[in-house]
Write a protein that holds these residues in place. Structure first.
Motif, PDB file in Angstrom:
ATOM      1  N   UNK A 106       0.820  -1.209   0.000  1.00 51.49           N
ATOM      2  CA  UNK A 106       0.000   0.000   0.000  1.00 51.49           C
ATOM      3  C   UNK A 106       0.857   1.264   0.000  1.00 51.49           C
ATOM      4  N   UNK A 107       1.847   1.315   0.877  1.00 51.81           N
ATOM      5  CA  UNK A 107       2.697   2.503   0.954  1.00 51.81           C
ATOM      6  C   UNK A 107       3.489   2.721  -0.335  1.00 51.81           C
ATOM      7  N   UNK A 108       4.032   1.652  -0.890  1.00 49.06           N
ATOM      8  CA  UNK A 108       4.785   1.764  -2.138  1.00 49.06           C
ATOM      9  C   UNK A 108       3.900   2.286  -3.270  1.00 49.06           C
ATOM     10  N   UNK A 109       2.657   1.812  -3.318  1.00 45.60           N
ATOM     11  CA  UNK A 109       1.719   2.255  -4.351  1.00 45.60           C
ATOM     12  C   UNK A 109       1.309   3.714  -4.171  1.00 45.60           C
ATOM     13  N   UNK A 110       1.551   4.254  -2.980  1.00 44.03           N
ATOM     14  CA  UNK A 110       1.168   5.631  -2.683  1.00 44.03           C
ATOM     15  C   UNK A 110       2.375   6.553  -2.538  1.00 44.03           C
ATOM     16  N   UNK A 111       3.462   6.213  -3.237  1.00 47.34           N
ATOM     17  CA  UNK A 111       4.614   7.089  -3.325  1.00 47.34           C
ATOM     18  C   UNK A 111       5.527   7.118  -2.125  1.00 47.34           C
ATOM     19  N   UNK A 112       5.428   6.141  -1.245  1.00 43.27           N
ATOM     20  CA  UNK A 112       6.244   6.131  -0.035  1.00 43.27           C
ATOM     21  C   UNK A 112       7.431   5.162  -0.121  1.00 43.27           C
ATOM     22  N   UNK A 113       7.637   4.536  -1.261  1.00 41.92           N
ATOM     23  CA  UNK A 113       8.742   3.578  -1.403  1.00 41.92           C
ATOM     24  C   UNK A 113      10.056   4.239  -1.018  1.00 41.92           C
ATOM     25  N   UNK A 114      10.825   3.564  -0.173  1.00 41.00           N
ATOM     26  CA  UNK A 114      12.119   4.069   0.255  1.00 41.00           C
ATOM     27  C   UNK A 114      12.059   5.119   1.342  1.00 41.00           C
ATOM     28  N   UNK A 115      10.866   5.428   1.827  1.00 41.80           N
ATOM     29  CA  UNK A 115      10.705   6.475   2.840  1.00 41.80           C
ATOM     30  C   UNK A 115      10.338   5.937   4.214  1.00 41.80           C
ATOM     31  N   UNK A 116      10.285   4.613   4.339  1.00 41.52           N
ATOM     32  CA  UNK A 116       9.894   4.006   5.610  1.00 41.52           C
ATOM     33  C   UNK A 116      10.668   2.705   5.830  1.00 41.52           C
ATOM     34  N   UNK A 117      10.668   2.285   7.081  1.00 40.91           N
ATOM     35  CA  UNK A 117      11.277   1.019   7.471  1.00 40.91           C
ATOM     36  C   UNK A 117      10.310   0.348   8.429  1.00 40.91           C
ATOM     37  N   UNK A 118       9.939  -0.898   8.155  1.00 46.53           N
ATOM     38  CA  UNK A 118       9.030  -1.630   9.035  1.00 46.53           C
ATOM     39  C   UNK A 118       9.837  -2.532   9.955  1.00 46.53           C
ATOM     40  N   UNK A 119       9.553  -2.425  11.244  1.00 45.48           N
ATOM     41  CA  UNK A 119      10.171  -3.269  12.264  1.00 45.48           C
ATOM     42  C   UNK A 119       9.059  -4.107  12.884  1.00 45.48           C
ATOM     43  N   UNK A 120       9.184  -5.425  12.797  1.00 52.03           N
ATOM     44  CA  UNK A 120       8.191  -6.310  13.395  1.00 52.03           C
ATOM     45  C   UNK A 120       8.645  -6.706  14.794  1.00 52.03           C
ATOM     46  N   UNK A 121       7.650  -6.827  15.702  1.00 53.06           N
ATOM     47  CA  UNK A 121       7.970  -7.239  17.067  1.00 53.06           C
ATOM     48  C   UNK A 121       6.739  -7.827  17.730  1.00 53.06           C
ATOM     49  N   UNK A 122       6.974  -8.440  18.888  1.00 54.61           N
ATOM     50  CA  UNK A 122       5.876  -8.894  19.735  1.00 54.61           C
ATOM     51  C   UNK A 122       5.283  -7.669  20.415  1.00 54.61           C
ATOM     52  N   UNK A 123       4.008  -7.723  20.732  1.00 51.80           N
ATOM     53  CA  UNK A 123       3.339  -6.572  21.334  1.00 51.80           C
ATOM     54  C   UNK A 123       3.999  -6.154  22.645  1.00 51.80           C
ATOM     55  N   UNK A 124       4.586  -7.081  23.361  1.00 45.66           N
ATOM     56  CA  UNK A 124       5.264  -6.745  24.621  1.00 45.66           C
ATOM     57  C   UNK A 124       6.467  -5.835  24.393  1.00 45.66           C
ATOM     58  N   UNK A 125       7.055  -5.888  23.203  1.00 45.27           N
ATOM     59  CA  UNK A 125       8.210  -5.057  22.869  1.00 45.27           C
ATOM     60  C   UNK A 125       7.820  -3.706  22.282  1.00 45.27           C
ATOM     61  N   UNK A 126       6.546  -3.515  21.989  1.00 47.10           N
ATOM     62  CA  UNK A 126       6.097  -2.307  21.297  1.00 47.10           C
ATOM     63  C   UNK A 126       6.437  -1.006  22.029  1.00 47.10           C
ATOM     64  N   UNK A 127       6.232  -0.900  23.335  1.00 48.45           N
ATOM     65  CA  UNK A 127       6.559   0.384  23.971  1.00 48.45           C
ATOM     66  C   UNK A 127       8.005   0.818  23.767  1.00 48.45           C
ATOM     67  N   UNK A 128       8.948  -0.101  23.866  1.00 52.83           N
ATOM     68  CA  UNK A 128      10.351   0.285  23.669  1.00 52.83           C
ATOM     69  C   UNK A 128      10.654   0.538  22.193  1.00 52.83           C
ATOM     70  N   UNK A 129      10.051  -0.225  21.294  1.00 51.78           N
ATOM     71  CA  UNK A 129      10.273  -0.031  19.861  1.00 51.78           C
ATOM     72  C   UNK A 129       9.658   1.282  19.363  1.00 51.78           C
ATOM     73  N   UNK A 130       8.592   1.736  20.019  1.00 47.70           N
ATOM     74  CA  UNK A 130       7.890   2.945  19.580  1.00 47.70           C
ATOM     75  C   UNK A 130       8.567   4.237  20.025  1.00 47.70           C
ATOM     76  N   UNK A 131       9.585   4.149  20.846  1.00 51.11           N
ATOM     77  CA  UNK A 131      10.243   5.355  21.359  1.00 51.11           C
ATOM     78  C   UNK A 131      10.721   6.273  20.237  1.00 51.11           C
ATOM     79  N   UNK A 132      11.168   5.700  19.118  1.00 48.34           N
ATOM     80  CA  UNK A 132      11.655   6.512  18.001  1.00 48.34           C
ATOM     81  C   UNK A 132      10.890   6.225  16.706  1.00 48.34           C
TER      82      UNK A 132
END
Length: 94
Positions: free
Chosen positions: A25-51
């Motif tokens: 979806x993002x690539x089709x909407x002109x965002x290719x190369x402008x984002x990075x997806x990080x997958x994690x368990x929900x328990x890790x989300x608060x620390x991963x969301x800091x930045x």
């Protein structure tokens, strides 16, 4: 580069399915190369969301997250997908 955290219960199964759909979806909407997806368990989300620019989760957002949240369930069910996609674009293009 905008960091998108994609979380599910374990950080493996449903987050991978949603990550593929969000990336397409993002690539089709002109965002290719402008984002990075990080997958994690929900328990890790608060620390991963800091930045991170955004949390997309297939579970309820945990307390203490420091970034905007969008439910990933519409990417699994198809119900409400257009609204979730618009929320993501609104957050990432501000």
């Amino acid at each position: 580069m905008k960091k998108i955290v994609l979380a599910c219960g374990s950080g493996i199964a449903t987050s991978t399915a949603v990550a593929n759909k969000v990336s397409t979806f993002l690539d089709e909407n002109g965002m290719a190369g402008k984002y990075n997806i990080v997958q994690c368990a929900i328990a890790e989300a608060p620390s991963q969301c800091a930045d991170a620019a955004l949390l997309i989760s297939t579970t309820v957002a945990p307390a203490g997250i420091a970034c905007p949240y969008v439910s990933g369930i519409p990417f699994l069910t198809g119900m409400g997908a257009a609204q979730a996609q618009q929320q993501i674009l609104d957050i990432l293009t501000k």
